[in-house]
Design an enzyme around this catalytic site. Structure first.
Site, PDB file in Angstrom:
ATOM      1  N   ASN A 213       0.846  -1.202   0.000  1.00 47.17           N
ATOM      2  CA  ASN A 213       0.000   0.000   0.000  1.00 47.17           C
ATOM      3  C   ASN A 213       0.877   1.247   0.000  1.00 47.17           C
ATOM      4  OD1 ASN A 213       0.578   0.767   2.839  1.00 47.17           O
ATOM      5  ND2 ASN A 213      -0.359  -1.224   3.216  1.00 47.17           N
ATOM      6  N   ASP A 282      -4.189  -6.323   4.909  1.00 44.07           N
ATOM      7  CA  ASP A 282      -5.207  -7.161   5.554  1.00 44.07           C
ATOM      8  C   ASP A 282      -5.207  -8.583   5.005  1.00 44.07           C
ATOM      9  OD1 ASP A 282      -6.195  -5.285   7.325  1.00 44.07           O
ATOM     10  OD2 ASP A 282      -7.439  -4.335   5.787  1.00 44.07           O
ATOM     11  N   LYS A 292       8.227 -17.079 -11.025  1.00 42.76           N
ATOM     12  CA  LYS A 292       7.513 -15.903 -11.541  1.00 42.76           C
ATOM     13  C   LYS A 292       6.290 -16.353 -12.354  1.00 42.76           C
ATOM     14  CE  LYS A 292       8.167 -11.876 -14.414  1.00 42.76           C
ATOM     15  NZ  LYS A 292       8.924 -11.345 -15.529  1.00 42.76           N
ATOM     16  N   LYS A 344     -10.860  -3.536  19.225  1.00 41.13           N
ATOM     17  CA  LYS A 344      -9.448  -3.922  19.387  1.00 41.13           C
ATOM     18  C   LYS A 344      -8.958  -3.688  20.814  1.00 41.13           C
ATOM     19  CE  LYS A 344      -8.467  -3.278  14.488  1.00 41.13           C
ATOM     20  NZ  LYS A 344      -7.417  -3.371  13.493  1.00 41.13           N
TER      21      LYS A 344
HETATM   22  N1  CTP Z   1      -3.743  -3.233  12.245  1.00 41.60           N
HETATM   23  C1  CTP Z   1      -2.904  -4.249  12.655  1.00 41.60           C
HETATM   24  N2  CTP Z   1      -2.919  -5.436  11.995  1.00 41.60           N
HETATM   25  C2  CTP Z   1      -3.740  -5.642  10.940  1.00 41.60           C
HETATM   26  C3  CTP Z   1      -4.588  -4.598  10.510  1.00 41.60           C
HETATM   27  C4  CTP Z   1      -4.568  -3.415  11.183  1.00 41.60           C
HETATM   28  O1  CTP Z   1      -2.141  -4.053  13.611  1.00 41.60           O
HETATM   29  N3  CTP Z   1      -3.709  -6.809  10.324  1.00 41.60           N
HETATM   30  C5  CTP Z   1      -3.740  -1.971  13.010  1.00 41.60           C
HETATM   31  C6  CTP Z   1      -3.229  -0.773  12.243  1.00 41.60           C
HETATM   32  O2  CTP Z   1      -1.839  -0.599  12.449  1.00 41.60           O
HETATM   33  C7  CTP Z   1      -4.042   0.359  12.860  1.00 41.60           C
HETATM   34  C8  CTP Z   1      -5.346  -0.299  13.234  1.00 41.60           C
HETATM   35  O3  CTP Z   1      -5.079  -1.689  13.320  1.00 41.60           O
HETATM   36  O4  CTP Z   1      -3.456   0.830  14.044  1.00 41.60           O
HETATM   37  C9  CTP Z   1      -6.466  -0.080  12.288  1.00 41.60           C
HETATM   38  O5  CTP Z   1      -6.087  -0.437  10.995  1.00 41.60           O
HETATM   39  P1  CTP Z   1      -7.109  -0.365   9.794  1.00 41.60           P
HETATM   40  O6  CTP Z   1      -6.456  -0.890   8.564  1.00 41.60           O
HETATM   41  O7  CTP Z   1      -7.731   0.990   9.742  1.00 41.60           O
HETATM   42  O8  CTP Z   1      -8.219  -1.326  10.320  1.00 41.60           O
HETATM   43  P2  CTP Z   1      -8.642  -2.768   9.991  1.00 41.60           P
HETATM   44  O9  CTP Z   1      -8.771  -3.497  11.280  1.00 41.60           O
HETATM   45  O10 CTP Z   1      -7.772  -3.386   8.954  1.00 41.60           O
HETATM   46  O11 CTP Z   1     -10.117  -2.524   9.440  1.00 41.60           O
HETATM   47  P3  CTP Z   1     -10.641  -2.086   7.984  1.00 41.60           P
HETATM   48  O12 CTP Z   1      -9.571  -2.414   6.999  1.00 41.60           O
HETATM   49  O13 CTP Z   1     -11.862  -2.901   7.843  1.00 41.60           O
HETATM   50  O14 CTP Z   1     -10.940  -0.629   8.091  1.00 41.60           O
END
Ligand code: CTP
Length: 403
Positions: A213, A282, A292, A344
């Site tokens: 990302n 995620d 590859k 969380k």
């Molecule tokens: N985070 C994490 N591990 C993951 C996903 C997220 O530690 N696998 C942490 C990020 O570092 C951030 C918080 O969770 O502090 C929220 O991340 P975000 O991407 O906004 O939330 P998600 O839980 O992934 O929810 P969504 O993508 O549905 O918004």
């Protein structure tokens, strides 16, 4: 004018045209009551004469490591012990390389090995030499070792080219030296450990491709600097970023979400405050292709599996940690952020709008700081200023919980 009598500084001068500017630095230090001894490398002698610095400092200039007469006055070990601070201005690429290797092949490099005083470097060189991978690697080694760098400026160089590598102005070096000589105030986070995750993660698809990302890691690294400035021992578990490790901060480099998960849980055991700024992928591929992927047909389907939630697992496994999450949202900011705060099991969540040129990979940010009973807005500012303001709020809440 700030004065610092009873303090001793060794000014080291290596070979570079900026050596003439060090005369102003020595003069400024003497005017503030500081005792200065000057040490010049053989290359520095090609640019300036010792007589200039002897006249300015009021002491003979140190140039030789193996000269019995010079060593009889104040030898290199005595000089290393005598110094409260060693400042090398200009620091050439060659000197930085020698220091990073721990060489002791002239008086100045030997002195740096022998001293327990803080060592500051004000690099000066051609901008291509400065940005060369070898110089940057040496710089990183020195920073990791605790050497303080007075970053060079961008501008017209003596060689006629324009770029980054011009030595910082002597008055600015002087200010940082005076600050370094002041007795340290105890930071409010002295004795505390702050752990952060930062940057993106990379989820391999095949040996050459990955899912990632736009996170630059700037916000996380800025918060790390702010926590360090408050006296904390700081560790960043960092995904791949193009940022230099902040001085006096430990950076643990990882690539994938799984690696970040493991390293975070390991370091969380000894942490007091955990701040999850990383933009963790995620999802990762069900299977990483060993070769590859070649084109076949019009489309490619990848099977993705959900990654573990690092923040969720850390805050649940270590309930004593003060846990802070980030929520980058394109819409419904407050609603989604409050949901993450609760789900969380966090003490605080920091929400920021992303998309339409906001948030990711930008120099500025705007934050909504949310906790169970309240909420505070920090309007758009540069990330470092926001980081200091955010850390002050985190400390206030952390202390309230732990008092
Ligand atoms: N985070 C994490 N591990 C993951 C996903 C997220 O530690 N696998 C942490 C990020 O570092 C951030 C918080 O969770 O502090 C929220 O991340 P975000 O991407 O906004 O939330 P998600 O839980 O992934 O929810 P969504 O993508 O549905 O918004």
């Amino acid at each position: 004018m700030t004065t610092q009598s009873n303090k001793n500084i060794v000014i080291g001068i290596s070979g570079g045209i900026a050596a003439y500017k060090s005369a102003q630095l020595v003069r400024g230090l003497i005017k503030r009551g500081i005792t200065v001894r000057v040490c010049m490398t053989p290359a520095a002698l090609q640019f300036m004469t010792p007589l200039t610095f002897q006249a300015l400092s009021g002491h003979p200039v140190h140039t030789d490591l193996l000269n019995p007469d010079a060593e009889a006055g104040m030898g290199h070990i005595a000089l290393a012990r005598w110094a409260d601070l060693v400042v090398i201005a200009p620091a050439s690429a060659d000197l930085m390389a020698r220091l990073s290797m721990g060489l002791a092949n002239d008086l100045l490099s030997t002195l740096c090995l022998a001293t327990t005083a803080p060592v500051h470097l004000a690099p000066a060189m051609n901008h291509r030499m400065w940005s060369h991978l070898a110089t940057q690697a040496n710089l990183n080694t020195l920073i990791q070792r605790g050497v303080i760098i007075h970053e060079p400026e961008i501008g017209q160089q003596a060689c006629g080219e324009v770029g980054m590598g011009r030595m910082l102005a002597p008055d600015d070096i002087l200010k940082q030296c005076l600050k370094a000589l002041q007795p340290r105030k105890q930071g409010v986070l002295q004795g505390k450990q702050v752990l952060l995750t930062a940057g993106p993660t990379r989820e391999a698809i095949d040996p050459v491709r990955y899912i990632s990302n736009r996170s630059s890691g700037k916000m996380g690294y800025s918060i790390a600097r702010a926590a360090r400035d408050l006296g904390a021992k700081v560790t960043i578990v960092s995904g791949p970023v193009a940022l230099r490790a902040p001085q006096k901060v430990t950076v643990v480099s990882v690539e994938s979400a799984a690696e970040m998960h493991q390293a975070t849980l390991d370091y969380a055991a000894s942490a007091d405050i955990f701040i999850a700024t990383a933009a963790v992928s995620d999802f990762s591929t069900e299977d990483v292709f060993s070769k590859k992927i070649k084109k076949s047909g019009d489309c490619l389907t990848l099977e993705l599996k959900q990654n573990a939630d690092i923040l969720y697992d850390t805050s649940h496994q270590y309930p004593q940690l003060f846990s802070v999450g980030f929520a980058a949202e394109t819409d419904n900011l407050m609603v989604y952020a409050r949901d993450k705060l609760q789900r969380k099991k966090l003490d605080m969540i920091v929400a920021n709008p992303v998309g339409e040129g906001k948030g990711f990979d930008q120099a500025t940010n705007q934050l909504e700081i949310i906790w169970k009973e309240g909420h505070l807005s920090l309007p758009e500012k540069d990330k470092q200023t926001l980081a200091h303001e955010l850390m002050a709020i985190i400390v206030e809440h952390y202390n309230r919980l732990n008092s």
